[in-house]
Design an enzyme around this catalytic site. Sequence first.
Site, PDB file in Angstrom:
ATOM      1  N   HIS A 225       0.833  -1.220   0.000  1.00 12.49           N
ATOM      2  CA  HIS A 225       0.000   0.000   0.000  1.00 12.49           C
ATOM      3  C   HIS A 225       0.864   1.265   0.000  1.00 12.49           C
ATOM      4  O   HIS A 225       0.983   1.974   0.994  1.00 12.49           O
ATOM      5  CB  HIS A 225      -1.050   0.011   1.107  1.00 12.49           C
ATOM      6  N   ASP A 257      -9.446   3.761  -2.589  1.00 16.11           N
ATOM      7  CA  ASP A 257     -10.750   4.002  -1.968  1.00 16.11           C
ATOM      8  C   ASP A 257     -11.058   5.486  -1.786  1.00 16.11           C
ATOM      9  O   ASP A 257     -12.124   5.845  -1.288  1.00 16.11           O
ATOM     10  CB  ASP A 257     -10.849   3.281  -0.620  1.00 16.11           C
ATOM     11  N   GLY A 258     -10.124   6.370  -2.165  1.00 14.64           N
ATOM     12  CA  GLY A 258     -10.343   7.802  -1.970  1.00 14.64           C
ATOM     13  C   GLY A 258     -10.128   8.246  -0.547  1.00 14.64           C
ATOM     14  O   GLY A 258     -10.318   9.425  -0.234  1.00 14.64           O
ATOM     15  N   ASP A 282      -7.145  -3.938   1.264  1.00 21.07           N
ATOM     16  CA  ASP A 282      -6.724  -3.940   2.664  1.00 21.07           C
ATOM     17  C   ASP A 282      -7.955  -3.943   3.561  1.00 21.07           C
ATOM     18  O   ASP A 282      -7.974  -3.326   4.630  1.00 21.07           O
ATOM     19  CB  ASP A 282      -5.827  -2.740   2.977  1.00 21.07           C
TER      20      ASP A 282
END
Length: 395
Positions: A225, A257-258, A282
């Site tokens: 990530h 996911d913003g 995640d």
Amino acid sequence: MPPIKALTNARVCYHGYLHHVPIYIDTSTGLIIPPPLPSPPLQQQVETIDLKNRILAPAFIELQTNGALGVHFTRFTDAESYGENLGRVSRWLVEKGVGGFYVTVPTVRGEEFKTALIAKGHGSILLRREPTVIISHNGGWEELREPDTTLMQTPSQSSIKEIYGNGKSVSAIKLVTLAPELEGSTALIETLTEERGIKVSLGHSAADFDTGVAAVQAGAKSLTHVFNAMNPLHHRTPGLAGLIASRESPYFSVIADGIHLHPATLAMAYRANPPKCILITDSVEMAGLPDGLYPGHAQIPHQQRKQGNKVTIEGTDTLIGSCSSLDECMRNLKQWSGCSLAQSVRCATENIANMMELGDRGMIDEGRRADFVVLDDTGQVLETWIGGKQVYERN
């Protein structure tokens, strides 16, 4: 049932492009096969399914999920209930277009970690009509307001046996995240990759750029990530995030996911190296549940607040994880980066298969599993196929 299925009138995702080609499935093996040779009885041997010009993509592969539907993968009571919980999560993921997922066990105490690994078996458990369950481990340091330092392991002062156990539990591990600046990390990367065949990802780390380069040269394959749980990208000190645009670029995962990444940051990461970009969720155990306050667990011993796709430690702004689904992340990447749907699909399928060296899935190729997702032009999941059988159809 005819021995062959032919999926026709579809736009097939392949290498980031759409192709108008029929796809043939051997129903006895669930594998993709070459077009059968024409012969007089051919029509009796082939069941033709018209996909009405919809998009046919490989079923998505979820590289990092900690759980869903109230199931956290570190929680183990007994093998039977654990298996039932895996089945529940699998059936939910199928509705999101997922054909295989890596069960991610985050930083917990060694006893809990080893128990969870043994519970999951040998690392590739085929759940009939449901995705394949594979194991990964997310280590390094955690962004907690009050971290439990007893959970942190320095490679030079511990061993693989001490952390992961022996035999069955180690063989279940397919991917490990570690912080490359810790003493002994280079030797551990080499041992995991060369002797154990375990992929290594870099993350939960304060490493600088040069340390990241050295870790990649030692065998690390990816960044976990990117931009999250690592030093921020700076124009003079790029840190691990700077690797994504370098000659040494490993694969890198992004949470689209913003919440974890601004849309502009996501677009920048993708455009730096599209063939190395990997979509992950995640997701945590609140995925698929209503908003509200939920109890903690072995990794997060605090109450957790879910608001939409965002989960934080109650009373703080500390992010715990996401509740987005992989199909949603795929649509977000398309919208925010301007890439095509087929290019976005590649980040949830082919790129992962290449990173993990999966020869049986992730691409619509002859000899691979007939695991598919059928999409409309906006990327909504209409159908999911596992092993040549339709296991989900949107109402």
